[in-house]
Design a protein around this motif. Structure first.
Motif, short mmCIF file in Angstrom:
data_model
loop_
_atom_site.label_atom_id
_atom_site.label_comp_id
_atom_site.label_asym_id
_atom_site.label_seq_id
_atom_site.Cartn_x
_atom_site.Cartn_y
_atom_site.Cartn_z
N LYS A 40 21.58 -23.12 -23.45
CA LYS A 40 22.87 -23.45 -23.02
C LYS A 40 23.61 -22.86 -22.28
O LYS A 40 23.08 -22.38 -21.87
CB LYS A 40 24.22 -23.72 -24.07
CG LYS A 40 25.38 -24.26 -23.87
CD LYS A 40 26.15 -24.85 -24.83
CE LYS A 40 27.19 -25.70 -24.64
NZ LYS A 40 28.53 -25.60 -25.03
N SER A 41 23.48 -23.86 -20.84
CA SER A 41 23.70 -23.68 -19.79
C SER A 41 25.00 -23.18 -19.09
O SER A 41 26.00 -23.67 -20.02
CB SER A 41 23.89 -24.39 -19.28
OG SER A 41 24.39 -24.59 -17.75
N LEU A 42 25.39 -21.48 -19.06
CA LEU A 42 25.94 -20.49 -19.17
C LEU A 42 27.23 -21.55 -18.16
O LEU A 42 28.63 -21.40 -18.53
CB LEU A 42 25.92 -19.21 -18.48
CG LEU A 42 25.15 -18.59 -19.27
CD1 LEU A 42 24.82 -17.26 -18.58
CD2 LEU A 42 25.83 -18.41 -20.59
N LYS A 43 27.38 -22.37 -17.27
CA LYS A 43 27.99 -22.93 -16.88
C LYS A 43 28.98 -23.69 -17.53
O LYS A 43 30.50 -24.32 -18.16
CB LYS A 43 27.08 -23.89 -15.81
CG LYS A 43 28.17 -24.98 -15.37
CD LYS A 43 27.16 -25.77 -13.97
CE LYS A 43 27.39 -26.96 -14.64
NZ LYS A 43 26.49 -27.78 -13.29
N ASP A 44 28.95 -24.46 -19.28
CA ASP A 44 29.05 -24.91 -20.02
C ASP A 44 29.82 -23.91 -20.78
O ASP A 44 31.17 -24.71 -20.95
CB ASP A 44 27.99 -25.55 -20.64
CG ASP A 44 27.16 -26.75 -20.60
OD1 ASP A 44 26.99 -27.22 -19.54
OD2 ASP A 44 26.64 -26.66 -21.41
N PHE A 45 29.92 -22.73 -20.51
CA PHE A 45 31.20 -22.20 -21.30
C PHE A 45 32.55 -21.51 -20.03
O PHE A 45 33.84 -21.20 -20.67
CB PHE A 45 30.27 -20.17 -21.72
CG PHE A 45 29.16 -20.84 -22.75
CD1 PHE A 45 30.12 -21.05 -23.98
CD2 PHE A 45 28.05 -20.96 -21.92
CE1 PHE A 45 29.13 -20.63 -24.90
CE2 PHE A 45 26.86 -20.67 -23.43
CZ PHE A 45 27.87 -20.54 -24.76
N PHE A 46 32.07 -22.28 -19.00
CA PHE A 46 32.88 -22.17 -18.30
C PHE A 46 33.72 -23.09 -16.88
O PHE A 46 34.89 -22.85 -17.01
CB PHE A 46 32.85 -20.86 -17.12
CG PHE A 46 32.34 -19.73 -17.80
CD1 PHE A 46 33.51 -18.67 -18.38
CD2 PHE A 46 30.47 -19.61 -17.69
CE1 PHE A 46 32.64 -17.30 -18.38
CE2 PHE A 46 30.40 -18.42 -18.33
CZ PHE A 46 31.53 -17.61 -19.01
#
Length: 57
Positions: free
Chosen positions: A28-34
């Motif tokens: 999963k893209s880390l961008k999705d967590f933030f």
């Protein structure tokens, strides 16, 4: 980073938005967590980084 771990010094790591993390059986893209956070908000992710000494934190 070993020094920071050993001396229990908190630190922050900046991550590029196209970085991927293991999430279950996929990545999963880390961008999705933030992306849902406002500018003054933060989020902590645990057990995402390996301890540089070989173990997990």
């Amino acid at each position: 980073m070993t020094y920071l771990f050993d001396h229990k010094i908190p630190f922050f790591i900046r991550i590029k938005d196209n970085s991927l993390a293991n999430f279950g059986t996929s990545k999963k893209s880390l961008k999705d967590f933030f992306t849902h956070l406002n500018t003054d908000e933060s989020r902590h992710l645990y057990n995402m980084l390996d301890d540089p000494r070989g173990g997990r934190r």
